[in-house]
Motif scaffolding. Structure first.
Motif: not given
Length: 144
Positions: A1-7, A136-139, A141-144
């Motif tokens: 399953m895709d890990d994008d919670p908004h897909r 961008t499509s997604r936020p 990652g942890p680096r900002g």
């Protein structure tokens, strides 16, 4: 399953995404109404505490009868029969807000595998400018 919670999960129709989006929008409007209810609660409470000062000032200004009327008729008064504002907030939460919130989450769980805001996520994809750093499509990652 895709890990994008908004897909959108496979097999979820356009109509279902639109219906879930409408249900989510209605809940968001209810969230705003609930915020106004909390503002009503806080403003009413602040006004009630300010009455202590008004009573003292009326007494100091030589108006003890009016001060006593404010103290006994308005200070601490129910805003509707039998209710202070916190009881109105509690009743709203219990009888309307929480059941609505639970139903919206249940609908997303049943119809879209628990994924929420699918309509908005797809709208974002249509409206964003590809390859633009602020679209961008997604936020990040942890680096900002």
């Amino acid at each position: 399953m895709d890990d994008d919670p908004h897909r959108r999960p496979a097999g979820v129709s356009d109509e279902t995404v639109e219906a879930l989006g409408s249900l989510s929008k209605a809940l968001e409007t209810t969230e705003c109404a609930r915020g106004h209810l909390f503002a009503f609660h806080q403003h009413t409470g602040s006004a009630d505490f300010e009455l202590d000062r008004a009573v003292a000032l009326l007494r100091a200004a030589g108006h003890p009868e009016l001060a006593e009327r404010v103290r006994t008729e308005i200070l601490g008064r129910n805003v509707i029969p039998g209710h202070w504002t916190f009881q109105i907030v509690d009743a709203y939460d219990r009888t309307y807000y929480q059941p609505f919130r639970d139903l919206e989450r249940d609908a997303a769980a049943r119809l879209a595998g628990g994924r929420r805001h699918l309509y908005e996520a797809e709208l974002k994809e249509v409206r964003r400018t590809r390859n633009h750093p602020d679209h961008t499509s997604r936020p990040f990652g942890p680096r900002g």
